[in-house]
Motif scaffolding. Sequence first.
Motif, PDB file in Angstrom:
ATOM      1  N   ARG A  45      36.809  48.368  39.990  1.00  0.00           N
ATOM      2  CA  ARG A  45      36.547  47.007  40.439  1.00  0.00           C
ATOM      3  C   ARG A  45      37.124  46.031  39.417  1.00  0.00           C
ATOM      4  O   ARG A  45      36.835  46.106  38.223  1.00  0.00           O
ATOM      5  N   VAL A  46      37.960  45.135  39.899  1.00  0.00           N
ATOM      6  CA  VAL A  46      38.584  44.129  39.041  1.00  0.00           C
ATOM      7  C   VAL A  46      37.686  42.895  39.025  1.00  0.00           C
ATOM      8  O   VAL A  46      37.354  42.354  40.092  1.00  0.00           O
ATOM      9  N   PRO A  47      37.253  42.439  37.853  1.00  0.00           N
ATOM     10  CA  PRO A  47      36.376  41.264  37.819  1.00  0.00           C
ATOM     11  C   PRO A  47      37.039  40.047  38.455  1.00  0.00           C
ATOM     12  O   PRO A  47      38.267  39.887  38.397  1.00  0.00           O
ATOM     13  N   ALA A  48      36.232  39.205  39.076  1.00  0.00           N
ATOM     14  CA  ALA A  48      36.759  37.956  39.625  1.00  0.00           C
ATOM     15  C   ALA A  48      37.425  37.175  38.504  1.00  0.00           C
ATOM     16  O   ALA A  48      36.843  36.985  37.425  1.00  0.00           O
ATOM     17  N   GLY A  49      38.642  36.745  38.747  1.00  0.00           N
ATOM     18  CA  GLY A  49      39.416  36.082  37.702  1.00  0.00           C
ATOM     19  C   GLY A  49      39.792  34.672  38.090  1.00  0.00           C
ATOM     20  O   GLY A  49      39.100  34.006  38.860  1.00  0.00           O
ATOM     21  N   ILE A  50      40.915  34.246  37.565  1.00  0.00           N
ATOM     22  CA  ILE A  50      41.288  32.849  37.783  1.00  0.00           C
ATOM     23  C   ILE A  50      42.646  32.790  38.481  1.00  0.00           C
ATOM     24  O   ILE A  50      42.711  32.794  39.694  1.00  0.00           O
ATOM     25  N   HIS A  51      43.753  32.809  37.738  1.00  0.00           N
ATOM     26  CA  HIS A  51      45.058  32.583  38.346  1.00  0.00           C
ATOM     27  C   HIS A  51      45.999  33.756  38.095  1.00  0.00           C
ATOM     28  O   HIS A  51      45.811  34.545  37.166  1.00  0.00           O
ATOM     29  N   GLY A  52      47.035  33.813  38.919  1.00  0.00           N
ATOM     30  CA  GLY A  52      48.032  34.856  38.750  1.00  0.00           C
ATOM     31  C   GLY A  52      49.326  34.512  39.453  1.00  0.00           C
ATOM     32  O   GLY A  52      49.462  33.445  40.065  1.00  0.00           O
ATOM     33  N   SER A  53      50.284  35.435  39.386  1.00  0.00           N
ATOM     34  CA  SER A  53      51.616  35.207  39.930  1.00  0.00           C
ATOM     35  C   SER A  53      52.190  36.497  40.477  1.00  0.00           C
ATOM     36  O   SER A  53      51.877  37.592  39.981  1.00  0.00           O
ATOM     37  N   TRP A  54      53.063  36.342  41.472  1.00  0.00           N
ATOM     38  CA  TRP A  54      53.905  37.450  41.916  1.00  0.00           C
ATOM     39  C   TRP A  54      55.211  37.353  41.144  1.00  0.00           C
ATOM     40  O   TRP A  54      55.880  36.315  41.147  1.00  0.00           O
TER      41      TRP A  54
END
Length: 453
Positions: free
Chosen positions: A433-442
């Motif tokens: 399970r990946v913790p809820a995060g903030i921002h990201g990009s492809w």
Amino acid sequence: MTSKPYLTGHYTPVADEITATGLTVEGTLPPELTGRLLRNGHNPKPGVTPTHWFKGSGMVHGIRLREGRAEWYRNRWVHTPALEGAPYMTDRGPDLAASTAGTHVIEHAGRLLALCEANLPFELTPDLDTVGAHDFDGKLRGAMTAHPKEDPLSGELHFFGSSPFPPYLMYYVADAKGAIVHSGEVPGATASLKHDFALTRRHVVFIEGNVTFDPAEHSGIPYSWSDRQPARIGVLPRGTDGARHVRWFTIEPGNMLHVSNAYEDGQGRIVLEGPTVDRAGFELSWNWWVGAPGRGSEPNARSYTRRWVIDLVDASVDEQIIDDLAVEFPTLNEDYLGAENRYQYAISFPDEKGFGGYGIVKYDRTTGARRIHQVGDARLPGEAVFVPAAGGTGEDEGYLLTVVSDLKQDASQLLVLDASGLDRIATVHLPRRVPAGIHGSWIPDSALAATQF
């Protein structure tokens, strides 16, 4: 067990770094999705309880897709001095390298950069190992925003650095090769918190809300709401001398963290949109972020999309809330960044009374229609990143990529949705399970063409 809400539920940190290969895929991954989805968020080390959600050390989660396969998942802390306990404030002033580096991760000019707005960016390898602080060959001497904007036409990276002390606001432009070609102070700025900004074809737009520097705030993030701090929008022409011509426009009280988009309309007015909160909404979120006792409301419970129309000729601003759904983390097809766009995406949240829920939202700004992809009970989607389809010509011809935290299964999945209708195309099952995060990009492989990947 901690009572801090940002260390529980969907936000519970993971305790280690892992790598898993050959991930299970349901459905069919489009072959043009060949690259990496990178997602950043706050993940303090075991035994560490930060005083504010934003103080948690940054951890980047990566999912490698290639020609219809999900090759790997890996997660790595951004190894900054702060990860080992180095303080931000020293006897000599701020240590810009002592960063959480936990807000965003982008690519520009072949470099992967983990960002936190109070510090220097940190460069990562394509396998998410930490290279070190990046200061643009010494030309960046202050902090860098976590929300730079890459011009889709020129490839330039526009960004700013803000500070609670003069100079309050610096504006930078880096060329497509990653070299800073312009920097300058923006006159008239204040110590108001500036988390994001907007870029149009002809202007740079800064937003100053009612949240401002407050040395009496002891959570580790020294900002609070102030009725004495005026809410304003600053507009300056793009170009090397644009900052000398900045104009400030008073707006209604509020605070914006993230811009949806901005552009010049057919009459030359600037149209700016994004989720905003009033004082009550900010305090609900802040109480969650600092873990104030007895505060059960989630963040973003009063975050509603607002539109400003700025007439530069008669120096007026028309503003209104244009939707009653609580949303955050707005995104769009970034080929339309700074130009008039029809479609926008966001993540919905329960409102302050608990109504509504988590979902992925698509707005049609032409018809006013709103569509929601419900992800299911006890499931929280992350920011939905748009990726254009190969050969696509329509604005919404592409895919939305979002990492979902599933509490019931104690698991996470990468969902690939058709951006036109929000139908699910594929699901990639992740090894944890990946913790809820903030921002990201492809990050497509073509962006890292000069790098071994």
